[in-house]
Design a protein around this motif. Structure first.
Motif, PDB file in Angstrom:
ATOM      1  N   ALA A 576     -15.568  33.304 -51.447  1.00 49.22           N
ATOM      2  CA  ALA A 576     -15.593  34.455 -50.544  1.00 49.22           C
ATOM      3  C   ALA A 576     -15.958  35.713 -51.321  1.00 49.22           C
ATOM      4  N   ARG A 577     -16.394  36.736 -50.579  1.00 49.97           N
ATOM      5  CA  ARG A 577     -16.778  38.008 -51.176  1.00 49.97           C
ATOM      6  C   ARG A 577     -15.562  38.685 -51.816  1.00 49.97           C
ATOM      7  N   GLN A 578     -15.799  39.255 -53.010  1.00 43.90           N
ATOM      8  CA  GLN A 578     -14.782  40.030 -53.732  1.00 43.90           C
ATOM      9  C   GLN A 578     -13.547  39.195 -54.102  1.00 43.90           C
ATOM     10  N   GLU A 579     -13.681  37.851 -54.160  1.00 41.16           N
ATOM     11  CA  GLU A 579     -12.584  36.988 -54.603  1.00 41.16           C
ATOM     12  C   GLU A 579     -13.051  36.171 -55.797  1.00 41.16           C
ATOM     13  N   ASN A 580     -12.444  36.416 -56.948  1.00 41.24           N
ATOM     14  CA  ASN A 580     -12.846  35.729 -58.172  1.00 41.24           C
ATOM     15  C   ASN A 580     -12.178  34.355 -58.273  1.00 41.24           C
ATOM     16  N   LYS A 581     -12.476  33.515 -57.311  1.00 40.20           N
ATOM     17  CA  LYS A 581     -11.902  32.171 -57.324  1.00 40.20           C
ATOM     18  C   LYS A 581     -12.703  31.251 -56.411  1.00 40.20           C
ATOM     19  N   ILE A 582     -12.555  29.954 -56.674  1.00 35.91           N
ATOM     20  CA  ILE A 582     -13.121  28.896 -55.830  1.00 35.91           C
ATOM     21  C   ILE A 582     -11.946  28.119 -55.255  1.00 35.91           C
ATOM     22  N   ILE A 583     -11.892  27.996 -53.924  1.00 38.60           N
ATOM     23  CA  ILE A 583     -10.816  27.255 -53.276  1.00 38.60           C
ATOM     24  C   ILE A 583     -11.263  25.806 -53.067  1.00 38.60           C
ATOM     25  N   ILE A 584     -10.407  24.857 -53.447  1.00 35.74           N
ATOM     26  CA  ILE A 584     -10.670  23.432 -53.208  1.00 35.74           C
ATOM     27  C   ILE A 584      -9.662  22.945 -52.170  1.00 35.74           C
ATOM     28  N   SER A 585     -10.151  22.575 -50.977  1.00 35.74           N
ATOM     29  CA  SER A 585      -9.300  22.046 -49.910  1.00 35.74           C
ATOM     30  C   SER A 585      -9.468  20.538 -49.856  1.00 35.74           C
ATOM     31  N   THR A 586      -8.375  19.836 -49.632  1.00 30.40           N
ATOM     32  CA  THR A 586      -8.383  18.372 -49.634  1.00 30.40           C
ATOM     33  C   THR A 586      -7.928  17.849 -48.279  1.00 30.40           C
ATOM     34  N   HIS A 588      -6.066  15.400 -45.931  1.00 30.10           N
ATOM     35  CA  HIS A 588      -4.893  14.525 -46.007  1.00 30.10           C
ATOM     36  C   HIS A 588      -5.236  13.193 -45.350  1.00 30.10           C
ATOM     37  N   SER A 589      -4.999  12.099 -46.058  1.00 25.49           N
ATOM     38  CA  SER A 589      -5.422  10.788 -45.564  1.00 25.49           C
ATOM     39  C   SER A 589      -4.618  10.327 -44.351  1.00 25.49           C
ATOM     40  N   LYS A 590      -3.420  10.861 -44.169  1.00 26.61           N
ATOM     41  CA  LYS A 590      -2.557  10.379 -43.089  1.00 26.61           C
ATOM     42  C   LYS A 590      -2.934  10.988 -41.744  1.00 26.61           C
ATOM     43  N   ASP A 591      -2.955  12.327 -41.669  1.00 26.02           N
ATOM     44  CA  ASP A 591      -3.237  12.977 -40.381  1.00 26.02           C
ATOM     45  C   ASP A 591      -4.600  13.649 -40.348  1.00 26.02           C
ATOM     46  N   LEU A 592      -5.414  13.487 -41.441  1.00 29.09           N
ATOM     47  CA  LEU A 592      -6.768  14.025 -41.532  1.00 29.09           C
ATOM     48  C   LEU A 592      -6.807  15.542 -41.494  1.00 29.09           C
ATOM     49  N   LEU A 593      -5.678  16.197 -41.743  1.00 34.18           N
ATOM     50  CA  LEU A 593      -5.658  17.652 -41.807  1.00 34.18           C
ATOM     51  C   LEU A 593      -6.099  18.113 -43.194  1.00 34.18           C
ATOM     52  N   TRP A 594      -6.742  19.301 -43.221  1.00 35.23           N
ATOM     53  CA  TRP A 594      -7.216  19.856 -44.487  1.00 35.23           C
ATOM     54  C   TRP A 594      -6.170  20.819 -45.035  1.00 35.23           C
ATOM     55  N   LEU A 595      -5.864  20.644 -46.322  1.00 35.16           N
ATOM     56  CA  LEU A 595      -4.867  21.469 -46.979  1.00 35.16           C
ATOM     57  C   LEU A 595      -5.478  22.096 -48.227  1.00 35.16           C
ATOM     58  N   GLU A 596      -4.980  23.294 -48.582  1.00 34.44           N
ATOM     59  CA  GLU A 596      -5.426  23.916 -49.825  1.00 34.44           C
ATOM     60  C   GLU A 596      -4.806  23.169 -50.992  1.00 34.44           C
ATOM     61  N   ALA A 597      -5.644  22.533 -51.797  1.00 34.50           N
ATOM     62  CA  ALA A 597      -5.139  21.748 -52.913  1.00 34.50           C
ATOM     63  C   ALA A 597      -4.918  22.622 -54.144  1.00 34.50           C
ATOM     64  N   ARG A 598      -5.912  23.413 -54.506  1.00 30.52           N
ATOM     65  CA  ARG A 598      -5.838  24.232 -55.712  1.00 30.52           C
ATOM     66  C   ARG A 598      -6.973  25.247 -55.673  1.00 30.52           C
ATOM     67  N   TYR A 599      -6.957  26.148 -56.641  1.00 27.74           N
ATOM     68  CA  TYR A 599      -8.084  27.067 -56.767  1.00 27.74           C
ATOM     69  C   TYR A 599      -8.486  27.176 -58.233  1.00 27.74           C
ATOM     70  N   ILE A 600      -9.738  27.544 -58.455  1.00 28.41           N
ATOM     71  CA  ILE A 600     -10.288  27.715 -59.801  1.00 28.41           C
ATOM     72  C   ILE A 600     -10.553  29.202 -60.004  1.00 28.41           C
ATOM     73  N   GLN A 601      -9.989  29.770 -61.051  1.00 31.16           N
ATOM     74  CA  GLN A 601     -10.211  31.179 -61.357  1.00 31.16           C
ATOM     75  C   GLN A 601     -11.598  31.350 -61.971  1.00 31.16           C
ATOM     76  N   THR A 602     -12.363  32.343 -61.499  1.00 32.61           N
ATOM     77  CA  THR A 602     -13.703  32.615 -62.017  1.00 32.61           C
ATOM     78  C   THR A 602     -13.763  34.048 -62.538  1.00 32.61           C
ATOM     79  N   THR A 603     -14.763  34.322 -63.361  1.00 28.32           N
ATOM     80  CA  THR A 603     -14.919  35.669 -63.914  1.00 28.32           C
ATOM     81  C   THR A 603     -15.578  36.619 -62.932  1.00 28.32           C
ATOM     82  N   GLN A 604     -16.229  36.071 -61.912  1.00 30.44           N
ATOM     83  CA  GLN A 604     -16.916  36.893 -60.912  1.00 30.44           C
ATOM     84  C   GLN A 604     -16.862  36.176 -59.573  1.00 30.44           C
ATOM     85  N   TRP A 605     -16.893  36.946 -58.479  1.00 33.16           N
ATOM     86  CA  TRP A 605     -16.863  36.307 -57.168  1.00 33.16           C
ATOM     87  C   TRP A 605     -18.192  35.629 -56.876  1.00 33.16           C
ATOM     88  N   GLY A 606     -18.164  34.666 -55.981  1.00 31.19           N
ATOM     89  CA  GLY A 606     -19.317  33.793 -55.810  1.00 31.19           C
ATOM     90  C   GLY A 606     -20.172  34.109 -54.599  1.00 31.19           C
TER      91      GLY A 606
END
Length: 729
Positions: A576-586, A588-606
């Motif tokens: 996203a704009r002005q956010e120095n991170k990449i969000i990885i959503s996973t 869920h195999s049981k109910d097929l809902l998407w959850l925020e798994a983790r984020y990667i810190q970056t030096t600049q927004w993407g």
């Protein structure tokens, strides 16, 4: 002195037969004109001079041509003389070397025969074959040298002389081999099978050719074969001993491998039976849930169903109040139908979620089973094989103790595009471009309008679609149907479908976002769509009979710039704009809902990102002249930055860039600022790059699914420009 009135020359005759005086005065030319057989000497001399000049020119031309021919013949003869001389010198030198070789062989053979045992038949036969081979080589080689001279008489005389060489191929050698071999193998005669007959000479087989590249065609030889094929032979009794030793090794290896294979097969069968039980349990559980939903569906609208079946005279006061509440709506029938449809869709969604969850689990079991089978049957092979992504990343992997490495880019001529200047199309403003899978239709997003083009290397406008109320920023063709999706600044997502009359019609409108649509992705089976917008939301849509909203992710605090699904479609990356991170959503195999798994810190927004495969994705940071690579850590779900590709220059543009990976062609399209890059990943996992530089960062580009065409628009030319790939990928 009088002059001729016609030619103004001196009068030399008077014509008495002429009536008029002026016609009586005649000059020389008058006389010539009157008598055609006459010619003035002066004219004759001039004509002769011309003929002579022409003749001299022709004779000179002929002379020059003949001189050229003679010169050519001279050069040819000199060349032939030199060639003959060279050939003769080579032949004479060859004869001298062969004479020395024969003398040397003679001395060695005499010395060897004196030392060797009288029963050493193989040594004796080898010496005879060696000398025979020398004679044959001399004969063949010298004839070849002489034929190069191309002089028939010399060739015939030389061939007659050379044929006098006494090779003694059939007489002495056959008799000598026969007598000596019979003596040498007299004690072993009982081991020779009478059915072992040479097909060529119809004689008993005594030898085999064990050389890796066999000289004897069938590898078995009789005594007549020996002088015919010069090679090292092995006797049958030696062959027998070799086979007895080797057969023990082979049998031991077979027994060992049989035992190992039977053990692995037993493990595989046991594992498959366990998988069978697990899958059957999952399927039975899924069927049980569906039957439960089926039983419970009778309770849906229980009150309404009860009212519908109850006779009027048996209604109580509570029933009358319920009917009044229903009929108090302005459009009761539509409200009720909509409520019924909503409940039905919810039930269907529950069923779909259960089935897909079971299917995901089955796939997970199968994937695990595949890895187990590889361990059972392909352990050694798997240790040697590297997956493409692993090899690719291995070349750019960063070690903590070293400085960051960069991929070496190959600026090669494998990705040359030709601009089809005559096929350009004038357009004032373009925001998005997309192609269908067959590359027959192209759509472009403009301000409130989508233009549909017929595409065949050039553009023909065939339809305009104006249902959007703001600029169209996202376009995506579906591969399995004649359908495409559009997103725009009016917060709407529209689904378009091609009808039987080949006219594009609006099929469905999706409401849900409260901001402009920035990006969208679709799953491979095209029943899942994920959209991002300036409202900071990521919305997930599922398709049943129609598209319905399934889930909303609130993982970002600013407008969404880019989304990408991995190949397994169980992970989603976003920036996203002005956010120095990449969000990885996973997912869920049981109910097929998407959850925020983790984020990667970056030096600049993407500005953009894209999965290449399940273990590798790219990330374009703002105002950077590098494209970053992130790789999954081995044995973990964590992604780490593993390398970067240096681009020509950085871009200060805040305009969202685009990335497209075409897996079937191993081609990666990347737009960043005023530059467009096309990467080709070769079979050796080398990056080949082609770049295009524009005068402005207000550009839009798209490469066709077959990678044969690149279409771009920029605000300087204000044209849709078509470039054709010169060499097919």
């Amino acid at each position: 002195m009088s002059f001729c009135p016609e030619h103004q020359q001196k009068v030399v005759f008077y014509g008495s037969a002429f009536s008029e005086l002026k016609n009586r005065k005649l000059c020389q030319k008058c006389i010539v004109n009157m008598n055609k057989n006459l010619m003035l000497i002066e004219d004759l001399e001039k004509q002769f001079s011309l003929v002579k000049l022409q003749f001299m020119r022709e004779i000179q031309t002929k002379r020059n041509k003949n001189l050229e021919v003679l010169h050519s013949i001279k050069i040819y003869l000199q060349k032939q003389r030199n060639q003959i001389s060279d050939v003769m010198n080579i032949a004479i030198t060859y004869i001298d070397t062969q004479v020395e070789l024969i003398k040397k062989v003679k001395e060695e053979s005499q010395e060897t025969l004196q030392i060797s045992n009288n029963e050493d038949f193989q040594t004796f036969s080898k010496l005879i074959c060696q000398e025979t081979s020398i004679y044959k080589n001399i004969q063949v080689s010298l004839l070849q040298y002489i034929k190069k001279v191309n002089y028939t008489q010399l060739q015939n005389e030389s061939e007659k002389i050379l044929n006098q060489i006494n090779i003694d191929e059939q007489k002495f050698q056959e008799n000598a081999f026969k007598d000596l071999y019979m003596k040498y193998n007299f004690n072993n005669e009982s081991d020779i099978n009478n059915q072992w007959i040479c097909e060529e000479h119809k004689d008993k087989i005594y030898y085999v050719d064990l050389n890796q590249s066999n000289v004897v065609p069938s590898r078995v030889a009789c005594m007549k074969c020996v002088p015919q094929y010069f090679t090292q032979y092995t006797t049958l009794d030696t062959l027998k001993k070799l086979w007895e030793n080797r057969s023990l090794e082979i049998q031991s290896s077979i027994n060992k491998n049989d035992k190992f294979i039977n053990k692995q097969i037993g493990k595989a069968i046991e594992s498959l039976l366990q998988v069978k039980d697990q899958i059957c349990q999952l399927i039975d559980g899924c069927i049980e849930k569906i039957n439960l939903i089926k039983q419970n569906q009778n309770w849906i609208f229980k009150e309404n169903r009860f009212l519908l079946k109850k006779d009027w005279q048996y209604l109580d006061k509570k029933d009358i109040i319920s009917i009044a509440n229903i009929l108090s709506n302005q459009k009761p029938e539509k409200t009720l139908i909509k409520e019924i449809e909503s409940q039905c869709m919810q039930q269907l969604l529950f069923i779909q979620v259960d089935v897909e969850s079971s299917y995901e689990k089955i796939q997970s079991i199968i994937r695990d089973q595949k890895s187990i089978f590889r361990e059972y049957f392909h352990t050694d092979v798997n240790q040697q094989i590297l997956q493409p992504s692993e090899q690719l990343i291995k070349s750019v992997q960063i070690e903590d103790s070293k400085e960051k490495e960069q991929i070496t880019i190959g600026y090669q001529n494998l990705l040359n595009f030709e601009l089809l200047q005559d096929n350009s199309y004038k357009e004032e403003q373009i925001y998005a471009i997309a192609f269908n899978e067959e590359v027959t239709t192209m759509i472009v997003g403009k301000s409130k309008l989508i233009t549909v083009f017929k595409f065949d290397g050039k553009l023909t406008s065939i339809q305009g679609l104006n249902q959007h109320k703001d600029k169209v920023t996202c376009l995506h063709f579906m591969k399995k149907s004649s359908t495409f999706v559009s997103g725009a600044g009016d917060n709407l997502i529209l689904i378009w479908e091609l009808n039987n009359e080949q006219i594009w019609k609006l099929q469905q409108q999706l409401d849900g976002h409260s901001g402009a649509i920035c990006c969208l992705v679709l799953s491979k089976n095209e029943n899942l769509m994920i959209t991002g917008a300036t409202d900071k939301k990521i919305m997930i849509w599922k398709k049943l009979n129609q598209w319905i909203h399934f889930q909303t992710l609130f993982h970002h605090e600013n407008e969404i710039n880019s989304l990408s699904l991995n190949q397994a479609e169980n992970q989603l990356i976003s920036c996203a704009r002005q956010e120095n991170k990449i969000i990885i959503s996973t997912k869920h195999s049981k109910d097929l809902l998407w959850l925020e798994a983790r984020y990667i810190q970056t030096t600049q927004w993407g500005l953009s990102l894209s999965f290449i495969n399940d273990s590798l994705f790219t990330f374009q940071p703002y105002n950077q002249k590098v494209l970053e690579l992130y790789q999954r850590k081995e044995g973990s779900e964590e992604f780490l930055k593993s390398g970067q590709i240096e681009l020509k220059k950085n871009s200060e543009s805040m305009k969202v860039s685009s990335q497209i990976y075409i897996k079937s062609k191993s081609v990666f399209f990347h737009q960043n600022g005023s530059q467009i890059f096309i990467f080709r990943i070769t079979d050796d996992f080398e990056f080949i790059i082609k770049s295009f530089e524009f005068q402005s960062d207000r550009i839009v580009g798209c490469i066709t699914p077959d990678c044969k065409y690149l279409v771009t628009w920029d605000d300087q030319s204000e044209q849709l420009q078509i470039r054709k790939l010169l060499k097919q990928i």
